[in-house]
Design a protein around this motif. Structure first.
Motif, short mmCIF file in Angstrom:
data_model
loop_
_atom_site.label_atom_id
_atom_site.label_comp_id
_atom_site.label_asym_id
_atom_site.label_seq_id
_atom_site.Cartn_x
_atom_site.Cartn_y
_atom_site.Cartn_z
N PRO A 237 -65.65 30.36 -14.70
CA PRO A 237 -64.30 30.16 -14.17
C PRO A 237 -63.45 29.31 -15.12
CG PRO A 237 -65.93 29.80 -12.46
CD PRO A 237 -66.68 29.90 -13.75
N ARG A 238 -62.16 29.54 -15.03
CA ARG A 238 -61.21 28.81 -15.86
C ARG A 238 -60.16 28.18 -14.97
NH1 ARG A 238 -56.25 30.26 -18.97
NH2 ARG A 238 -56.11 32.09 -17.63
N PHE A 239 -59.87 26.90 -15.19
CA PHE A 239 -58.87 26.17 -14.42
C PHE A 239 -57.50 26.80 -14.61
CE2 PHE A 239 -57.02 22.29 -12.69
CZ PHE A 239 -55.80 22.19 -13.33
N VAL B 126 -48.71 29.53 -16.32
CA VAL B 126 -49.52 30.63 -15.79
C VAL B 126 -49.14 30.96 -14.36
CG1 VAL B 126 -51.86 31.36 -15.22
CG2 VAL B 126 -51.45 30.00 -17.28
N ALA B 127 -48.93 29.95 -13.52
CA ALA B 127 -48.78 30.18 -12.09
C ALA B 127 -47.98 29.07 -11.44
CB ALA B 127 -50.17 30.26 -11.44
N SER B 128 -47.69 29.29 -10.15
CA SER B 128 -47.10 28.25 -9.31
C SER B 128 -48.01 28.02 -8.12
CB SER B 128 -45.70 28.65 -8.82
OG SER B 128 -44.81 28.75 -9.90
N THR C 130 -50.63 28.20 -1.50
CA THR C 130 -50.42 29.55 -1.99
C THR C 130 -50.31 29.55 -3.50
OG1 THR C 130 -49.28 30.23 0.04
CG2 THR C 130 -48.92 31.58 -1.93
N LEU C 131 -51.18 30.32 -4.12
CA LEU C 131 -51.12 30.52 -5.57
C LEU C 131 -50.21 31.71 -5.81
CD1 LEU C 131 -52.33 29.90 -8.45
CD2 LEU C 131 -53.89 31.80 -7.99
N SER C 132 -49.20 31.53 -6.66
CA SER C 132 -48.26 32.60 -6.95
C SER C 132 -48.37 32.98 -8.42
CB SER C 132 -46.84 32.16 -6.62
OG SER C 132 -45.92 33.20 -6.88
N LEU C 133 -48.64 34.26 -8.66
CA LEU C 133 -48.72 34.79 -10.03
C LEU C 133 -47.52 35.70 -10.25
CD1 LEU C 133 -52.50 35.79 -9.93
CD2 LEU C 133 -51.53 33.71 -10.91
N PRO C 134 -46.61 35.32 -11.12
CA PRO C 134 -45.41 36.13 -11.32
C PRO C 134 -45.69 37.33 -12.23
CG PRO C 134 -45.34 34.20 -12.73
CD PRO C 134 -46.61 34.09 -11.94
N VAL D 205 -47.58 40.23 -12.46
CA VAL D 205 -48.96 40.37 -12.91
C VAL D 205 -49.10 41.57 -13.84
CG1 VAL D 205 -49.97 39.22 -10.91
CG2 VAL D 205 -49.59 41.70 -10.84
N SER D 206 -50.15 41.50 -14.66
CA SER D 206 -50.51 42.60 -15.54
C SER D 206 -51.97 42.96 -15.30
CB SER D 206 -50.31 42.21 -17.00
OG SER D 206 -51.20 41.16 -17.34
N LEU D 207 -52.41 44.03 -15.94
CA LEU D 207 -53.80 44.46 -15.76
C LEU D 207 -54.78 43.33 -16.09
CD1 LEU D 207 -53.68 48.03 -17.37
CD2 LEU D 207 -53.76 47.46 -14.93
#
Lengths: 115, 114
Positions: free
Chosen positions: A44-46, A59-61, A72-76, A78-80
């Motif tokens: 795993p990666r932080f 990377v995220a919000s 809530t983790l938000s990923l703007p 996303v890609s493959l």
């Protein structure tokens, strides 16, 4: 230690925003909320860490409501390459000895991103 | 570049053998962890250590022991390997910083017990 509950899996398409919610009803006052990302055959990666309100990095919000019982983790957009397992952890930062240092993962959320 | 190194990427051992999994970190971290990961079960904590010679049981310590003689090295020992210990083993380390929860993981050791 506060237990966490998150969806087992989520599907999305490239370019969409993905929100993964984690429930942690028993979070303690000195607990932080941390999210990790894991690709197959890797450790795993932080990704991000927060205590309250909103935290954003490259990377995220991470959104944390006032009662801190969920996050809530938000990923703007996303890609493959964002296809991975995402883990939500709740626990104290590293300053305590003994049980305060315990780092407990759940089963995570498998995010699958398609074209 | 921070680094957690596990001694083997793949390992095949026979039932009953004593198995040593080694983990070394170069970040001078006080805290080190051993997990196993199995399909559908996520990461489960076996043991962790918060200082040299200090250790605490995690959620599934049965059948395992650990050794932390030096700060940078944390060893997981399977006293008598069994087939149900076939798994991916992951080592991690973390700083003892009151404001930091980030842990760093090794690449994992895939152990097969036959």
């Amino acid at each position: 230690l506060a237990k966490t509950t998150q969806p087992i899996s989520m599907d999305s398409y490239e370019g969409q925003e993905v929100n993964i919610t984690c429930s942690h009803n028993n979070i303690a006052t000195n607990d932080y909320i941390t999210w990790y990302q894991q690709f197959p055959s890797q450790g795993p990666r932080f990704i991000i860490q927060g205590y309250k309100t909103k935290v954003t990095n490259e990377v995220a919000s991470l959104f944390i409501p006032a009662d801190r019982k969920s996050s809530t983790l938000s990923l703007p957009r996303v890609s493959l390459s964002d296809t991975a397992v995402y883990y939500c952890l709740v626990g104290a930062a590293g300053g305590l000895t003994g049980g305060g240092n315990k780092l407990t993962f759940g089963t995570g959320t498998q995010l699958k991103v398609e074209l | 570049d921070v680094k957690v190194t596990q001694s083997s990427r793949y390992l095949v051992k026979r039932t009953g053998e004593k198995v040593f999994l080694e983990c070394v970190q170069d970040m001078d971290h006080e805290n080190m962890f051993w997990y196993r990961q199995d399909p559908g079960l996520g990461l489960r904590l076996i043991y962790f250590s918060y200082d040299v010679k200090m250790k605490e049981k995690g959620d599934i310590p049965e059948g395992y022991s650990v050794s932390r003689e030096k700060k940078e090295r944390f060893s997981l020992i399977l006293e008598s390997a069994s087939t149900n210990q076939t798994s991916m083993y992951l080592c991690a380390s973390r700083d003892r910083d009151s404001l930091n929860t980030e842990a760093f993981f090794g690449q994992g050791t895939r152990l097969t017990v036959v």
